[in-house]
Design a protein around this motif. Structure first.
Motif, mmCIF file in Angstrom:
data_model
loop_
_atom_site.group_PDB
_atom_site.id
_atom_site.type_symbol
_atom_site.label_atom_id
_atom_site.label_comp_id
_atom_site.label_asym_id
_atom_site.label_seq_id
_atom_site.Cartn_x
_atom_site.Cartn_y
_atom_site.Cartn_z
ATOM 1 N N ILE A 152 24.746 12.640 2.687
ATOM 2 C CA ILE A 152 23.888 11.487 2.370
ATOM 3 C C ILE A 152 22.932 11.849 1.230
ATOM 4 N N THR A 153 22.352 13.040 1.304
ATOM 5 C CA THR A 153 21.410 13.474 0.268
ATOM 6 C C THR A 153 22.079 13.590 -1.091
ATOM 7 N N TYR A 154 23.193 14.297 -1.151
ATOM 8 C CA TYR A 154 23.836 14.524 -2.451
ATOM 9 C C TYR A 154 24.339 13.227 -3.074
ATOM 10 N N ALA A 155 24.964 12.380 -2.267
ATOM 11 C CA ALA A 155 25.469 11.110 -2.803
ATOM 12 C C ALA A 155 24.315 10.209 -3.228
ATOM 13 N N GLY A 156 23.280 10.126 -2.384
ATOM 14 C CA GLY A 156 22.132 9.264 -2.680
ATOM 15 C C GLY A 156 21.400 9.679 -3.935
ATOM 16 N N CYS A 157 21.137 10.993 -4.081
ATOM 17 C CA CYS A 157 20.404 11.464 -5.254
ATOM 18 C C CYS A 157 21.197 11.244 -6.539
ATOM 19 N N ALA A 187 9.060 5.629 -6.629
ATOM 20 C CA ALA A 187 10.172 6.499 -7.027
ATOM 21 C C ALA A 187 10.176 7.791 -6.214
ATOM 22 N N GLN A 188 9.005 8.396 -6.061
ATOM 23 C CA GLN A 188 8.946 9.680 -5.357
ATOM 24 C C GLN A 188 9.224 9.503 -3.866
ATOM 25 N N THR A 189 8.757 8.432 -3.268
ATOM 26 C CA THR A 189 9.012 8.189 -1.843
ATOM 27 C C THR A 189 10.499 8.059 -1.571
ATOM 28 N N ILE A 190 11.185 7.263 -2.362
ATOM 29 C CA ILE A 190 12.628 7.085 -2.166
ATOM 30 C C ILE A 190 13.359 8.406 -2.386
ATOM 31 N N GLY A 191 12.999 9.119 -3.459
ATOM 32 C CA GLY A 191 13.635 10.403 -3.739
ATOM 33 C C GLY A 191 13.417 11.412 -2.622
ATOM 34 N N LEU A 192 12.193 11.481 -2.100
ATOM 35 C CA LEU A 192 11.888 12.444 -1.043
ATOM 36 C C LEU A 192 12.586 12.083 0.270
ATOM 37 N N ILE A 193 12.656 10.819 0.616
ATOM 38 C CA ILE A 193 13.361 10.424 1.838
ATOM 39 C C ILE A 193 14.837 10.801 1.746
ATOM 40 N N LEU A 194 15.417 10.608 0.574
ATOM 41 C CA LEU A 194 16.825 10.981 0.393
ATOM 42 C C LEU A 194 17.036 12.486 0.573
ATOM 43 N N TYR A 208 22.302 16.195 -15.742
ATOM 44 C CA TYR A 208 22.450 17.562 -15.219
ATOM 45 C C TYR A 208 22.307 17.571 -13.702
ATOM 46 N N LEU A 209 21.286 16.911 -13.179
ATOM 47 C CA LEU A 209 21.073 16.845 -11.736
ATOM 48 C C LEU A 209 22.242 16.155 -11.045
ATOM 49 N N ILE A 210 22.723 15.073 -11.608
ATOM 50 C CA ILE A 210 23.825 14.330 -11.000
ATOM 51 C C ILE A 210 25.084 15.186 -10.906
ATOM 52 N N VAL A 258 28.982 18.405 -7.518
ATOM 53 C CA VAL A 258 29.627 19.685 -7.189
ATOM 54 C C VAL A 258 29.264 20.112 -5.765
ATOM 55 N N ALA A 259 27.968 20.022 -5.413
ATOM 56 C CA ALA A 259 27.525 20.403 -4.072
ATOM 57 C C ALA A 259 28.153 19.500 -3.014
ATOM 58 N N PHE A 260 28.278 18.221 -3.314
ATOM 59 C CA PHE A 260 28.911 17.259 -2.398
ATOM 60 C C PHE A 260 30.342 17.711 -2.088
ATOM 61 N N LEU A 261 31.081 18.078 -3.115
ATOM 62 C CA LEU A 261 32.472 18.489 -2.938
ATOM 63 C C LEU A 261 32.574 19.778 -2.130
ATOM 64 N N VAL A 262 31.609 20.676 -2.287
ATOM 65 C CA VAL A 262 31.598 21.913 -1.507
ATOM 66 C C VAL A 262 31.404 21.610 -0.029
ATOM 67 N N VAL A 263 30.431 20.767 0.290
ATOM 68 C CA VAL A 263 30.111 20.469 1.682
ATOM 69 C C VAL A 263 31.236 19.675 2.352
ATOM 70 N N VAL A 264 31.894 18.819 1.616
ATOM 71 C CA VAL A 264 33.018 18.047 2.167
ATOM 72 C C VAL A 264 34.072 18.977 2.758
ATOM 73 N N ARG A 265 34.216 20.152 2.170
ATOM 74 C CA ARG A 265 35.305 21.055 2.552
ATOM 75 C C ARG A 265 34.924 22.055 3.654
ATOM 76 N N TRP A 266 33.629 22.150 4.007
ATOM 77 C CA TRP A 266 33.316 23.185 4.977
ATOM 78 C C TRP A 266 33.247 22.653 6.405
ATOM 79 N N LYS A 267 33.336 23.577 7.367
ATOM 80 C CA LYS A 267 33.366 23.234 8.785
ATOM 81 C C LYS A 267 31.963 22.879 9.267
ATOM 82 N N ASP A 268 31.886 21.811 10.048
ATOM 83 C CA ASP A 268 30.596 21.413 10.626
ATOM 84 C C ASP A 268 30.413 22.153 11.943
ATOM 85 N N ASN A 269 29.495 23.103 11.970
ATOM 86 C CA ASN A 269 29.242 23.911 13.173
ATOM 87 C C ASN A 269 28.010 23.452 13.935
#
Length: 437
Positions: A318-323, A344-351, A410-412, A417-428
């Motif tokens: 949710i964080t990576y996609a939202g940001c 702007a900061q409130t929405i960014g921080l909640i995400l 750059y941030l996007i 990249v981080a989103f794709l990494v997390v998609v592939r790992w096991k949820d423990n």
């Protein structure tokens, strides 16, 4: 420190092997760890919040933009010593216990804060002021690298399996509260002192306060229970190949890259941008930022608890996609009006809260206890140094050359990249940590 060490070694040596330790005792240890985290994050963040004033006091202020960039460069250099601190303190946390390391890092942070507070101005000693600032920041980074990795592991290890996300949220409640106190301290300075007084000397007051409060945290931490000592861990027989160690470490590095750049963007960069490039009144900007951070801190425990129910993997995504989706729209609404910064900061921080709230649990659940502080100490600190430590500098430099949109892009890219990494790992989520192999 000898007395502290003597006190420490009389405590239970391995929480995982001490089931008789009560829930109340663990909660007291959690509180002590959290208070220490709060004060350390205050000491660490106060530099970024004070960057405009430090630039004027400890660098050549004939070129204000250059002075600010130099100040932010020292901010970034402080991150360079973080991997070294994590690399050294990570193995030591296994050998001597998490508590010993967290006490040591608090002492180092206190020393660095006092150093910054007492450095003579550039007009008094010239470039020696800048050099002393650099040394103090390197000490802070070294301590912070060890503290963060160790405290992340500690909180996850003492937490109940089914509420690990909720307990883990205490780490970033402390982080957010420490950051908020840093921001509030400068809001207060701008209320009680004139702008000239803040620039001249009053900016030093929060650093003195941080150094003094660090010793209060040491007092609280002296009676924490221990969570792990190498010789008594249940899964010390786990032996990863070098390849598996490096692959897992690289995944954690990319995860942390996305985490740290979004965090520093919405906690630090956004306020500097509003004040420096949109001409927002500093006092109003600090107040707006404080209000946004209060909302963020309130949401964190609920977001951590949510991760216990739906899984850490989902909240992280949710964080990576939202940001990635809102970066351009939110940045573009910021003007010289304080309400725009607040929104702007409130929405960014909640995400980012969906990730940050359970981050200590998420990362700990990917690593066996034997390797936990070693891997967190190095790979997490390295990512923070490369992406978090440079965020303010890159953002300020790009906007100073009218190419600020590059930072958003750059941030996007990093978030994707981080989103794709997390998609592939096991949820423990929720499994006993000693079952992680």
């Amino acid at each position: 420190m000898d007395n502290i060490s003597t006190t420490i070694t009389t405590q239970p040596t391995n929480l995982l092997a001490e089931p008789e330790i009560s829930e109340a005792t663990k909660k007291r240890s959690l509180i002590a760890s959290t208070v220490g985290n709060l004060l350390e994050w205050y000491d660490w963040t106060i530099y970024a919040v004070a960057s405009v004033y430090i630039a004027a006091a400890l660098f050549d202020k004939t070129d204000p933009t250059s002075a600010l960039l130099n100040t932010l460069a020292v901010f970034a250099v402080g991150f360079i010593s973080r991997p070294l601190g994590g690399f050294i303190f990570g193995p030591l946390a296994n050998k001597f216990g998490r508590k010993n390391i967290m006490l040591t890092t608090m002492v180092l942070m206190a020393i660095a804060s006092f150093m910054i507070a007492l450095i003579p101005s550039f007009s008094s000693i010239g470039y020696w002021a800048s050099l002393l600032l650099l040394i103090a920041r390197l000490i802070q980074g070294f301590a912070h690298g060890g503290e963060m990795a160790t405290s992340f592991a500690y909180i996850a290890e003492i937490a109940p399996n089914k509420r690990r996300g909720l307990w883990a949220s205490s780490s970033y409640v402390a982080n957010g509260t420490g950051t908020l106190l840093a921001t509030l301290s400068f809001a207060a300075l701008n209320i009680f002192f004139t702008s000239e007084e803040v620039y001249e000397w009053a900016w030093r007051i929060p650093f003195i306060a941080g150094g003094m409060l660090a010793f209060f945290a040491i007092y609280l931490r002296r009676n924490m229970v221990e969570s792990h000592v190498e010789s008594e861990a249940k899964n010390d027989d786990v032996n990863w190949s070098t390849g598996k160690f490096l692959r897992t470490g690289f995944r954690l590095f990319l995860y942390e890259a996305g985490s740290t750049i979004t965090f520093y963007t919405w906690v630090v960069c956004v306020s500097i941008y509003a004040i420096t490039y949109q001409g927002m009144d500093p006092k109003s900007a600090f107040i707006a930022s404080c209000c946004a951070q209060v909302i963020y801190i309130i949401c964190l425990p609920f977001q951590g608890l949510l991760s216990d129910y739906i899984g850490r993997k989902k909240t992280t995504l949710i964080t990576y996609a939202g940001c990635a989706l809102v970066m351009f729209p939110l940045w573009n609404i910021i003007s010289n009006e304080p309400w725009t910064l607040f929104v702007a900061q409130t929405i960014g921080l909640i995400l980012i809260g969906f990730l940050m709230s359970c981050k200590a649990a998420t990362m700990s659940e990917q690593i066996p206890t034997k390797y936990r502080t070693k891997m967190l100490g190095f790979f997490m600190s390295l990512a923070i140094a490369l992406f978090g430590g440079t965020a303010s500098y890159i953002n300020t430099w790009l906007y100073s050359t009218d190419r600020g949109w590059i930072f958003s892009a750059y941030l996007i890219i990093i978030c994707i990249v981080a989103f794709l990494v997390v998609v592939r790992w096991k949820d423990n989520t929720g499994i006993p940590l000693d079952q992680i192999k």
